[in-house]
Design a protein around this motif. Structure first.
Motif, PDB file in Angstrom:
ATOM      1  N   VAL A  10       1.080  -1.044   0.244  1.00 18.21           N
ATOM      2  CA  VAL A  10      -0.143  -0.020  -0.249  1.00 18.21           C
ATOM      3  C   VAL A  10       0.739   0.830   0.000  1.00 18.21           C
ATOM      4  O   VAL A  10       1.770   0.550   0.853  1.00 18.21           O
ATOM      5  N   MET A  11       0.856   2.173  -0.879  1.00 14.03           N
ATOM      6  CA  MET A  11       1.395   3.042  -0.937  1.00 14.03           C
ATOM      7  C   MET A  11      -0.053   4.373  -0.470  1.00 14.03           C
ATOM      8  O   MET A  11      -0.568   4.565  -1.036  1.00 14.03           O
ATOM      9  N   GLU A  24       0.391  12.725  -0.233  1.00 11.19           N
ATOM     10  CA  GLU A  24       0.929  11.331   0.650  1.00 11.19           C
ATOM     11  C   GLU A  24      -0.502  10.561   0.073  1.00 11.19           C
ATOM     12  O   GLU A  24      -0.539   9.196   0.809  1.00 11.19           O
ATOM     13  N   GLY A  25      -1.399  10.966  -0.434  1.00  5.27           N
ATOM     14  CA  GLY A  25      -2.356  10.217  -0.730  1.00  5.27           C
ATOM     15  C   GLY A  25      -2.680  10.434  -1.865  1.00  5.27           C
ATOM     16  O   GLY A  25      -2.373  11.849  -2.883  1.00  5.27           O
ATOM     17  N   PRO A  26      -4.185   9.707  -2.693  1.00  5.48           N
ATOM     18  CA  PRO A  26      -4.477   9.001  -1.357  1.00  5.48           C
ATOM     19  C   PRO A  26      -3.774   7.530  -1.814  1.00  5.48           C
ATOM     20  O   PRO A  26      -2.916   6.820  -2.271  1.00  5.48           O
ATOM     21  N   GLN A  27      -3.774   6.938  -0.043  1.00  2.00           N
ATOM     22  CA  GLN A  27      -3.592   5.577  -0.098  1.00  2.00           C
ATOM     23  C   GLN A  27      -4.282   4.446  -1.275  1.00  2.00           C
ATOM     24  O   GLN A  27      -4.729   4.746  -1.562  1.00  2.00           O
ATOM     25  N   ARG A  28      -3.126   3.855  -1.675  1.00  2.00           N
ATOM     26  CA  ARG A  28      -3.650   2.826  -3.580  1.00  2.00           C
ATOM     27  C   ARG A  28      -2.370   1.459  -2.843  1.00  2.00           C
ATOM     28  O   ARG A  28      -1.568   1.545  -2.665  1.00  2.00           O
TER      29      ARG A  28
END
Length: 71
Positions: A10-11, A24-28
């Motif tokens: 998860v980045m 720094e987002g969104p998480q993906r």
């Protein structure tokens, strides 16, 4: 060289993380389908030009970074 293994991760950071920056987002989820190798150390223009001069590398531009300016 170091090997980056195949796999998933998860980045990005969660929106609730304290001190999080908006970029720094969104998480993906990211999947690396096949392992690959990258240099462990910086490669300077001087290093690259030496490699090119003996036929081991292709010629590249400086991408605006300033070849010949100690970078």
């Amino acid at each position: 060289m170091i090997v980056i293994p195949a796999g998933s991760f998860v980045m990005g950071s969660p929106a609730t993380e304290k001190g999080r920056y908006t970029n720094e987002g969104p998480q993906r989820s990211v999947t690396i389908a096949q392992r690959f190798a990258v240099s462990k150390f910086d490669v300077t223009f001087t290093d690259w030009d030496a490699c090119f001069s003996v036929g081991g590398c292709f010629q590249i531009g400086d991408g605006g970074f300033g070849r010949g300016q100690g970078r």
